[in-house]
Design an enzyme around this catalytic site. Structure first.
Site, PDB file in Angstrom:
ATOM      1  N   PRO A 131      54.760  -8.037 -11.490  1.00  0.00           N
ATOM      2  CA  PRO A 131      54.379  -7.106 -12.552  1.00  0.00           C
ATOM      3  C   PRO A 131      53.116  -6.608 -12.207  1.00  0.00           C
ATOM      4  O   PRO A 131      51.867  -7.434 -11.990  1.00  0.00           O
ATOM      5  CB  PRO A 131      54.465  -7.776 -13.795  1.00  0.00           C
ATOM      6  CG  PRO A 131      54.570  -9.255 -13.555  1.00  0.00           C
ATOM      7  CD  PRO A 131      54.939  -9.301 -12.042  1.00  0.00           C
ATOM      8  N   MET A 132      52.636  -5.215 -12.165  1.00  0.00           N
ATOM      9  CA  MET A 132      51.296  -4.752 -11.861  1.00  0.00           C
ATOM     10  C   MET A 132      50.937  -3.598 -12.768  1.00  0.00           C
ATOM     11  O   MET A 132      51.700  -2.691 -12.698  1.00  0.00           O
ATOM     12  CB  MET A 132      51.289  -4.302 -10.333  1.00  0.00           C
ATOM     13  CG  MET A 132      51.448  -5.535  -9.450  1.00  0.00           C
ATOM     14  SD  MET A 132      51.497  -4.816  -7.650  1.00  0.00           S
ATOM     15  CE  MET A 132      53.198  -4.205  -7.779  1.00  0.00           C
ATOM     16  N   GLN A 150      58.116  -6.866 -18.617  1.00  0.00           N
ATOM     17  CA  GLN A 150      57.183  -7.921 -19.060  1.00  0.00           C
ATOM     18  C   GLN A 150      56.764  -7.488 -20.338  1.00  0.00           C
ATOM     19  O   GLN A 150      56.081  -6.478 -20.570  1.00  0.00           O
ATOM     20  CB  GLN A 150      56.053  -7.925 -17.969  1.00  0.00           C
ATOM     21  CG  GLN A 150      55.203  -9.138 -18.154  1.00  0.00           C
ATOM     22  CD  GLN A 150      54.093  -9.056 -17.357  1.00  0.00           C
ATOM     23  OE1 GLN A 150      53.004  -8.225 -17.315  1.00  0.00           O
ATOM     24  NE2 GLN A 150      53.754 -10.074 -16.410  1.00  0.00           N
ATOM     25  N   TYR A 177      45.256 -12.985 -21.338  1.00  0.00           N
ATOM     26  CA  TYR A 177      45.999 -12.406 -22.376  1.00  0.00           C
ATOM     27  C   TYR A 177      46.284 -13.544 -23.770  1.00  0.00           C
ATOM     28  O   TYR A 177      45.703 -14.428 -23.671  1.00  0.00           O
ATOM     29  CB  TYR A 177      46.958 -11.499 -22.029  1.00  0.00           C
ATOM     30  CG  TYR A 177      46.572 -10.535 -20.838  1.00  0.00           C
ATOM     31  CD1 TYR A 177      45.338  -9.806 -21.244  1.00  0.00           C
ATOM     32  CD2 TYR A 177      47.468 -10.567 -19.774  1.00  0.00           C
ATOM     33  CE1 TYR A 177      45.103  -8.925 -20.191  1.00  0.00           C
ATOM     34  CE2 TYR A 177      46.853  -9.513 -18.731  1.00  0.00           C
ATOM     35  CZ  TYR A 177      45.667  -8.856 -18.960  1.00  0.00           C
ATOM     36  OH  TYR A 177      45.314  -8.016 -17.953  1.00  0.00           O
ATOM     37  N   ARG A 218      55.478 -16.096 -17.909  1.00  0.00           N
ATOM     38  CA  ARG A 218      54.624 -16.262 -16.716  1.00  0.00           C
ATOM     39  C   ARG A 218      53.376 -17.041 -17.261  1.00  0.00           C
ATOM     40  O   ARG A 218      52.754 -16.935 -18.132  1.00  0.00           O
ATOM     41  CB  ARG A 218      54.148 -14.807 -16.305  1.00  0.00           C
ATOM     42  CG  ARG A 218      52.993 -14.840 -14.917  1.00  0.00           C
ATOM     43  CD  ARG A 218      52.752 -13.486 -14.729  1.00  0.00           C
ATOM     44  NE  ARG A 218      52.154 -13.464 -13.182  1.00  0.00           N
ATOM     45  CZ  ARG A 218      51.520 -12.286 -12.877  1.00  0.00           C
ATOM     46  NH1 ARG A 218      51.423 -11.036 -13.606  1.00  0.00           N
ATOM     47  NH2 ARG A 218      50.946 -12.546 -11.693  1.00  0.00           N
ATOM     48  N   GLY A 261      48.906 -13.844  -3.380  1.00  0.00           N
ATOM     49  CA  GLY A 261      48.407 -13.992  -2.102  1.00  0.00           C
ATOM     50  C   GLY A 261      49.331 -14.346  -0.965  1.00  0.00           C
ATOM     51  O   GLY A 261      48.950 -14.771   0.107  1.00  0.00           O
ATOM     52  N   GLY A 305      52.805  -8.437  -5.038  1.00  0.00           N
ATOM     53  CA  GLY A 305      52.083  -7.750  -5.899  1.00  0.00           C
ATOM     54  C   GLY A 305      51.825  -6.410  -5.037  1.00  0.00           C
ATOM     55  O   GLY A 305      52.642  -5.486  -4.460  1.00  0.00           O
TER      56      GLY A 305
END
Length: 366
Positions: free
Chosen positions: A22-23, A99, A179, A226, A298, A319
């Site tokens: 998710p981005m 998401q 969040y 997540r 990464g 991502g």
């Protein structure tokens, strides 16, 4: 056969183990904050060869908003917009989860008609919020009342119900990256003395209330969650000695559920000098969780194959490589070079840097 390219079947059935992470892309530039067929529809369709797509965070209510031009999943118009997206992905043989997102204190009164953002405690994260007028400093939020918490639980349940109507294959609860849920998990952002603060059970209570509500409208095996256990120094999060034990409690308790997966992030920053941080998240949490474990942050093709081979993860989420390589899976299959992403267009309006990255084979054949 590369580990990343093998099918996966355990609660969730995927054609490969390459997941689109998710981005946030800030392309829902319309008054209704809805996805559109010509932008989001094409963007996700282009990437449908992923074993699973997880959409950008989508707010579950107006109170959940904290970034400009992000799509929601709480109105009829938004549901209708997402229906077009899911159809395009399904028509290409893909699977897609949405998401579900509430940013909590990482917001600004500009999004809420002057009202303060919601949070577990009235503690300013001292970050910046991306508002319609640009970046602005965050403020001290409002400590959520029990009524606020109850309303938010219902917001997530309603959003999950809308996701089903919109045709999604499942939902991911965004309980990560500083969040709202993450704010409840961490002792540095949650100073409550009621049943939502203090002990591991109390700090996790709100999350599990939401999870229990969501599974009333969508099967457990279509729900993911997540987490970012060693997040420190970004998104307003500061670890303390009880941070990792809290996440250990949460992950172990999730064994009582039959989820699609848990989605963990490796540290976003160097935490090697923090004695109570975990530097290798997948390796640490794999023995604690019996279900499907997805890891991100990464990874490249080689390290993605290696983490699956090691048994520390079942799925790997990518991502930024998916931003500039809509055909990432095909490039992995064919051993092709990856295209570089343009960070200057990550959050800008329109198709530039969004739907205009070429497929490798199309470029070769041009």
């Amino acid at each position: 056969m590369q580990n990343l390219l093998t099918p996966y079947n355990k609660n969730i059935s995927l054609k490969n183990r390459v997941v689109m992470a998710p981005m946030t892309r800030s392309r829902a530039v319309n008054d209704e904050n809805k996805p559109t067929d010509e932008l989001q529809g094409l963007y996700y369709e282009q990437r449908a060869s992923a074993g699973l797509i997880i959409t950008e965070g989508s707010q579950v209510s107006e109170r959940a908003v904290g970034y400009v031009n992000t799509p929601g999943i709480h109105t009829k118009a938004q549901v209708e917009g997402w229906k077009k997206v899911t159809k395009r992905v399904h028509d290409k043989g893909g699977k897609i989860f949405i998401q579900l997102w509430h940013v909590g204190r990482i917001s600004h009164p500009d999004f809420h008609d002057g009202e303060l953002p919601l949070a577990p405690s009235a503690i300013n994260p001292n970050e910046q919020s991306y508002t319609p007028d640009g970046f602005k400093d965050t403020v001290t939020p409002k400590e959520m009342t029990k009524a606020d918490i109850k309303t938010t639980v219902e917001d997530f349940k309603n959003a999950a119900k809308n996701a089903v109507e919109a045709g999604f294959d499942g939902v991911e609860i965004h309980s990560s990256n500083g969040y709202l849920f993450h704010q409840f998990f961490n002792g540095t952002s949650n100073k409550r003395t009621d049943e939502y603060g203090g002990s591991h059970e109390n700090k996790a209570r709100f999350f599990f209330e939401v999870l229990d509500a969501v599974k009333e409208v969508i099967p457990e095996e279509k729900i993911g969650a997540r987490f970012n256990p060693s997040l420190n120094g970004v998104f307003g999060m500061t670890m303390d000695e009880d941070t990792i034990p809290t996440f250990e409690y949460i992950i172990k308790k999730l064994n009582d559920y039959n989820l699609a997966y848990i989605h963990l992030s490796e540290p976003f920053t160097d935490v090697s000098d923090i004695p109570y941080a975990v530097t290798e998240i997948a390796k640490h949490f794999r023995p604690l969780y019996n279900g499907t474990l997805m890891i991100n942050a990464g990874f490249d093709q080689d390290s993605g194959n290696e983490v699956i081979a090691s048994g520390n993860a079942d799925l790997v989420a990518f991502g930024k490589p998916f931003i500039s390589n809509p055909d990432l899976v095909e490039r992995f299959e064919q051993g092709l070079e990856l295209a570089e992403w343009d960070k200057d267009t990550f959050y800008t309006p329109g198709k530039e840097g969004y739907t205009d990255y070429p497929m490798a084979n199309a470029k070769q054949n041009a």
